[in-house]
Scaffold this active site. Structure first.
Site, PDB file in Angstrom:
ATOM      1  CB  ILE A 151      -0.985   0.103   1.170  1.00  0.00           C
ATOM      2  CG1 ILE A 151      -1.890  -1.152   1.240  1.00  0.00           C
ATOM      3  CG2 ILE A 151      -1.802   1.114   1.206  1.00  0.00           C
ATOM      4  CD1 ILE A 151      -2.625  -1.471   2.374  1.00  0.00           C
ATOM      5  N   GLY A 165       8.964   4.234   2.311  1.00  0.00           N
ATOM      6  CA  GLY A 165       8.092   4.237   3.350  1.00  0.00           C
ATOM      7  C   GLY A 165       6.458   3.847   2.796  1.00  0.00           C
ATOM      8  CB  SER A 166       4.527   2.262   1.805  1.00  0.00           C
ATOM      9  OG  SER A 166       3.106   2.183   1.237  1.00  0.00           O
ATOM     10  NE  ARG A 167      -1.845  -1.473   5.942  1.00  0.00           N
ATOM     11  CZ  ARG A 167      -3.214  -1.349   6.405  1.00  0.00           C
ATOM     12  NH1 ARG A 167      -3.488  -0.031   6.328  1.00  0.00           N
ATOM     13  NH2 ARG A 167      -4.197  -2.078   6.340  1.00  0.00           N
TER      14      ARG A 167
END
Length: 202
Positions: A139, A169-171
């Site tokens: 994501i 960065g993220s998920r």
């Protein structure tokens, strides 16, 4: 720096970052001093260290970061467990496969770019990797606006093998098979994990 590895495409990105201070130099000459800093930071943010899975079964973390979600949810009429890992800008952003799998499909879904650590990130842009028994979803967050899949449908991957990269960065979520329950999850929200090494589900 011996053995230092970066994600594919990183050097091109680092060159662009290094070029920005050069373009600013006519307006602010000292900016040229930031060229090596900008280049070095871009390379470091996209580092790709070696990892060796320590577990031979269960499911490993697909990302470096902190566990942000541990929950049950309804999915296609079944109760499934989801574990999400939030990647900060200082974490390694190369993603690794949680378990051996054949990728059945890779699907991009457009969406927003809200902070990946919030509940609203459920509406963000994402790429889903359908691995049959389980699913991994990357994501995009407020800063990370490009997800780079390294595999296509039909790829056969080993536990801990690299399969994608998200800059800055993220998920990363894992939706586990129906037989996995919350009791099988061995991590808690807020716990620090490492891609390809930390066990999420035993």
């Amino acid at each position: 720096m011996s053995g230092f590895r970066v994600a594919p495409g990183t050097l091109r990105l680092a060159l662009v970052c290094g070029l920005v201070p050069v373009l600013l130099a006519p307006l602010f000459p000292p900016a040229v001093l930031l060229v090596p800093v900008a280049f070095g930071v871009a390379v470091w943010f996209n580092r790709d260290p070696s990892r060796t899975p320590t577990a031979t079964d269960g499911y490993l973390s697909p990302a470096d970061g902190r566990v942000s979600v541990v929950r049950e949810e309804e999915h296609a009429g079944e109760t499934r467990v989801r574990v999400a890992v939030f990647m900060n800008v200082t974490d390694v952003h190369v993603n690794r496969m949680p378990a051996p799998a054949t990728v059945e499909s890779v699907t991009h879904e457009p969406g927003k770019h809200l902070p990946a650590f919030t509940k609203e990130s459920d509406r963000n842009e994402r790429v889903r990797f359908d691995c049959g028994a389980f699913e991994v979803t990357l994501i995009a967050g407020a800063v990370a606006r490009r997800i780079h899949p390294w595999v296509d449908g039909g790829a056969e991957l080993e536990r801990g093998q690299r399969f994608a990269h998200i800059s800055f960065g993220s998920r990363a979520d894992v939706l586990f098979p129906p037989e996995v329950s919350l009791a099988d999850v061995v991590v808690e929200r807020g716990e620090k994990v490492r891609a390809g090494e930390s066990v999420l589900v035993a």
